[in-house]
Design a protein around this motif. Sequence first.
Motif, PDB file in Angstrom:
ATOM      1  N   THR A  10      -1.647   8.269   0.079  1.00 24.27           N
ATOM      2  CA  THR A  10      -1.805   9.089  -1.119  1.00 24.27           C
ATOM      3  C   THR A  10      -1.685  10.577  -0.796  1.00 24.27           C
ATOM      4  O   THR A  10      -0.970  11.318  -1.474  1.00 24.27           O
TER       5      THR A  10
ATOM      6  N   ILE B 153       2.969   8.221  -5.732  1.00 28.86           N
ATOM      7  CA  ILE B 153       2.410   9.569  -5.919  1.00 28.86           C
ATOM      8  C   ILE B 153       3.478  10.637  -5.744  1.00 28.86           C
ATOM      9  O   ILE B 153       3.585  11.578  -6.555  1.00 28.86           O
TER      10      ILE B 153
ATOM     11  N   LYS C  50      -5.676  10.765  -9.431  1.00 29.60           N
ATOM     12  CA  LYS C  50      -4.551  10.129  -8.751  1.00 29.60           C
ATOM     13  C   LYS C  50      -5.044   9.129  -7.704  1.00 29.60           C
ATOM     14  O   LYS C  50      -4.520   8.015  -7.588  1.00 29.60           O
ATOM     15  N   VAL C  51      -6.051   9.549  -6.930  1.00 34.46           N
ATOM     16  CA  VAL C  51      -6.605   8.662  -5.902  1.00 34.46           C
ATOM     17  C   VAL C  51      -7.186   7.405  -6.536  1.00 34.46           C
ATOM     18  O   VAL C  51      -6.963   6.284  -6.046  1.00 34.46           O
TER      19      VAL C  51
ATOM     20  N   VAL D 111       0.837  -1.200   0.000  1.00 30.73           N
ATOM     21  CA  VAL D 111       0.000   0.000   0.000  1.00 30.73           C
ATOM     22  C   VAL D 111       0.872   1.250   0.000  1.00 30.73           C
ATOM     23  O   VAL D 111       0.610   2.218  -0.720  1.00 30.73           O
TER      24      VAL D 111
ATOM     25  N   VAL E 262      -4.425   5.035  -7.661  1.00 31.99           N
ATOM     26  CA  VAL E 262      -3.821   4.337  -6.521  1.00 31.99           C
ATOM     27  C   VAL E 262      -4.742   3.227  -6.023  1.00 31.99           C
ATOM     28  O   VAL E 262      -4.292   2.112  -5.737  1.00 31.99           O
ATOM     29  N   LEU E 263      -6.023   3.526  -5.928  1.00 32.47           N
ATOM     30  CA  LEU E 263      -6.973   2.533  -5.428  1.00 32.47           C
ATOM     31  C   LEU E 263      -7.017   1.299  -6.314  1.00 32.47           C
ATOM     32  O   LEU E 263      -6.931   0.163  -5.828  1.00 32.47           O
TER      33      LEU E 263
ATOM     34  N   SER F 291       2.460   1.770  -3.484  1.00 36.96           N
ATOM     35  CA  SER F 291       1.496   2.184  -4.503  1.00 36.96           C
ATOM     36  C   SER F 291       0.920   3.566  -4.237  1.00 36.96           C
ATOM     37  O   SER F 291       0.464   4.235  -5.162  1.00 36.96           O
ATOM     38  N   SER F 292       0.929   3.984  -2.992  1.00 36.16           N
ATOM     39  CA  SER F 292       0.358   5.285  -2.658  1.00 36.16           C
ATOM     40  C   SER F 292       1.447   6.329  -2.455  1.00 36.16           C
ATOM     41  O   SER F 292       1.730   7.128  -3.361  1.00 36.16           O
TER      42      SER F 292
ATOM     43  N   THR G 298      -3.602  -0.608  -6.181  1.00 33.55           N
ATOM     44  CA  THR G 298      -3.382  -1.267  -4.899  1.00 33.55           C
ATOM     45  C   THR G 298      -4.281  -2.479  -4.736  1.00 33.55           C
ATOM     46  O   THR G 298      -3.872  -3.500  -4.178  1.00 33.55           O
TER      47      THR G 298
ATOM     48  N   SER H  66      -4.082  11.663   7.288  1.00 38.85           N
ATOM     49  CA  SER H  66      -4.779  12.065   6.063  1.00 38.85           C
ATOM     50  C   SER H  66      -5.135  13.543   6.097  1.00 38.85           C
ATOM     51  O   SER H  66      -4.887  14.281   5.131  1.00 38.85           O
TER      52      SER H  66
ATOM     53  N   ILE I  18      -4.657   3.762   2.306  1.00 44.12           N
ATOM     54  CA  ILE I  18      -4.511   4.367   0.981  1.00 44.12           C
ATOM     55  C   ILE I  18      -4.684   5.884   1.064  1.00 44.12           C
ATOM     56  O   ILE I  18      -3.925   6.645   0.453  1.00 44.12           O
TER      57      ILE I  18
END
Length: 282
Positions: free
Chosen positions: A172, A93, A123-124, A85, A127-128, A88-89, A131, A263, A168
């Motif tokens: 991110t 990014i 972008k989100v 995770v 990533v989702l 990938s995030s 992942t 976050s 995530i």
Amino acid sequence: MSRADVAGAERTRPALPGTVRLAGARVGYELRAYFRERDAVVFIFAYPVIMLAIFASVFGKDDATVGPGVPFTQYFLPGMIATGVMLSSFQNIATSIAVERDQGSLKRLRGTPLPSASYFLGKVGQVLVATLLQTGLLLAAAGLLFGVDLPTSAEAWLTFSWVFVLGIAAGTLAGVAFSSVPRTSRSATAVVVPIVLVLQFISGVFFVFNDLPSWMQAIASVFPLKWLAQGMRSVFLPAGAEAFEVSGSWQHGLTAVVLVVWSVASLLVAVRTFRWLRRDES
């Protein structure tokens, strides 16, 4: 052309799609661009599986266990999910945005009607999707190749879902916030990767977290990877395994709080520091 003709042309010009629709289109674009970078994709997808295979080969012999009923491979699977995770995030990014800025892509994009929200939602979404695919591959390899027992209860998968989503989000948004740190695209990897490696070593990914020095545990507890890995251990380890944690419990409430705080804090930092232009153009 008269003023009336101009006004009429404005009225007949088709309206731009909404932010959400543009975000969906942007997700598709981001995914295509992501999978074109085949070397990076192979590394991000294969790294957790390779590391799990190494742990299974080195520590999985002679019925070695972390504790009663917890084989080493079973223990390290949650850490591999967590580090996947993070790759990938956060790493993806922070690096990709720094590259886009340095190459002028963000500058050109800023000159289009695309809303900023659509860009970041793209972008989100990327990533989702990435992942989910990466984690699915890792879980399949763990179950089929290494004999790891996967959860069977709905409660366990519900815990997996909220830890996964919050992880995530934190990774991110932290990546977006950190993307302004590298000065050039060439320095992006050199700046981002060492942070990821250090956090992996101190967050219970490569070692049993309870066996690490207390000062390492204290530092790791500030960052989201430790809590993401701990949350995943609560899903894939038996209930009695919480006794192996420093606190003696899974600390689900604190895990959620830390990931949400990261976050929100990352979002606030990103809003204040994100740059569309290179430093020499600011």
